[in-house]
Enzyme design. Structure first.
Site, PDB file in Angstrom:
ATOM      1  N   ASN A 135      -8.950  34.302  -8.415  1.00 17.75           N
ATOM      2  CA  ASN A 135      -8.941  33.953  -9.351  1.00 17.75           C
ATOM      3  C   ASN A 135     -10.112  33.426 -10.258  1.00 17.75           C
ATOM      4  OD1 ASN A 135      -8.334  31.675  -7.594  1.00 17.75           O
ATOM      5  ND2 ASN A 135      -7.483  30.425  -8.732  1.00 17.75           N
TER       6      ASN A 135
ATOM      7  N   GLU B  17     -11.895  30.976 -12.747  1.00 15.98           N
ATOM      8  CA  GLU B  17     -10.833  30.116 -13.967  1.00 15.98           C
ATOM      9  C   GLU B  17     -12.206  29.800 -15.382  1.00 15.98           C
ATOM     10  OE1 GLU B  17      -8.085  26.572 -11.465  1.00 15.98           O
ATOM     11  OE2 GLU B  17      -9.851  26.320 -11.467  1.00 15.98           O
TER      12      GLU B  17
ATOM     13  N   CYS C  22      -5.814  35.759 -13.133  1.00 19.03           N
ATOM     14  CA  CYS C  22      -5.806  35.262 -11.917  1.00 19.03           C
ATOM     15  C   CYS C  22      -5.709  36.371 -11.137  1.00 19.03           C
ATOM     16  CB  CYS C  22      -3.580  35.477 -11.881  1.00 19.03           C
ATOM     17  SG  CYS C  22      -3.130  34.341 -13.044  1.00 19.03           S
TER      18      CYS C  22
ATOM     19  N   GLU D  74      -4.767  39.029  -8.867  1.00 21.61           N
ATOM     20  CA  GLU D  74      -3.830  40.066  -9.109  1.00 21.61           C
ATOM     21  C   GLU D  74      -4.147  40.918 -10.474  1.00 21.61           C
ATOM     22  OE1 GLU D  74      -0.633  36.974  -7.785  1.00 21.61           O
ATOM     23  OE2 GLU D  74      -2.577  36.543  -9.010  1.00 21.61           O
TER      24      GLU D  74
ATOM     25  N   CYS E  86       2.328  35.082 -10.648  1.00 22.23           N
ATOM     26  CA  CYS E  86       3.237  34.301 -12.055  1.00 22.23           C
ATOM     27  C   CYS E  86       3.694  35.369 -12.952  1.00 22.23           C
ATOM     28  CB  CYS E  86       2.032  33.824 -12.403  1.00 22.23           C
ATOM     29  SG  CYS E  86       0.837  34.843 -13.448  1.00 22.23           S
TER      30      CYS E  86
ATOM     31  N   CYS F  59       0.982  38.219 -14.232  1.00 29.28           N
ATOM     32  CA  CYS F  59       0.615  39.458 -13.127  1.00 29.28           C
ATOM     33  C   CYS F  59       1.989  40.086 -12.848  1.00 29.28           C
ATOM     34  CB  CYS F  59       0.760  38.761 -11.616  1.00 29.28           C
ATOM     35  SG  CYS F  59      -0.769  37.395 -11.911  1.00 29.28           S
TER      36      CYS F  59
END
Length: 160
Positions: A62, A64, A73, A75, A112, A115
């Site tokens: 990930n 940020e 993310c 994925e 999530c 994803c």
């Protein structure tokens, strides 16, 4: 009253000894890359490893930024990279590993919603399921046979 629509969800809880050689390699690579996640705001690190049909394993984590929560993310970073660089190779399996930066234990997470929909897009593109593996704090692995197990009523043309 209308008809009832149900979708049965099945996840398999596997011990590490039940994983095949490539799945163990995916797990180890996801554990390595989770340490490199850029998560200065949440301190929640996620790493993912993807097995392509030619046997290659790609990894990502990930990412940020200060405009939280618009990070990316693990994925989606991974699947985007795979498609940009190897658009003809089918993704077969994805392993997801997560942990808080200062915690020695792993955290169980599933992809999530965004994803999940992204995984769905690649299943649709290639006409093939992607197996999804998620590490648990006990060192076991949850396995979903395909995205329908995590996103049963996904955003598709439901009339097709």
């Amino acid at each position: 009253m209308g008809k009832k629509i149900e979708h049965k969800v099945i996840l398999h809880l596997l011990e590490k000894s039940e994983l095949n050689e490539k799945e163990v390699e995916l797990l180890e690579k996801a554990k390595e890359v989770v340490k490199k996640a850029y998560a200065p705001y949440s301190n929640f690190c996620v790493g993912a490893a993807l097995l392509l049909e030619d046997g290659q394993i790609l990894t990502a984590n990930n990412q940020e930024n200060a405009s939280f929560p618009v990070g990316v993310c693990a994925e989606r970073t991974l699947l985007g990279y795979a498609n940009a660089n190897f658009p003809e190779l089918k993704p077969l399996k994805i392993m997801i590993v997560a942990k808080r930066r200062d915690d020695s234990n792993y955290a169980t997470v599933s992809p999530c919603g965004l994803c999940r929909q992204t995984i769905n897009e690649y299943e649709l593109k290639f006409g093939q399921a992607i197996e999804i593996f998620m590490l648990t704090p006990e060192g076991n692995v949850l396995k979903a046979e395909n995205i329908s197990q995590l996103l049963p009523f996904k955003f598709n043309d439901l009339n097709s």
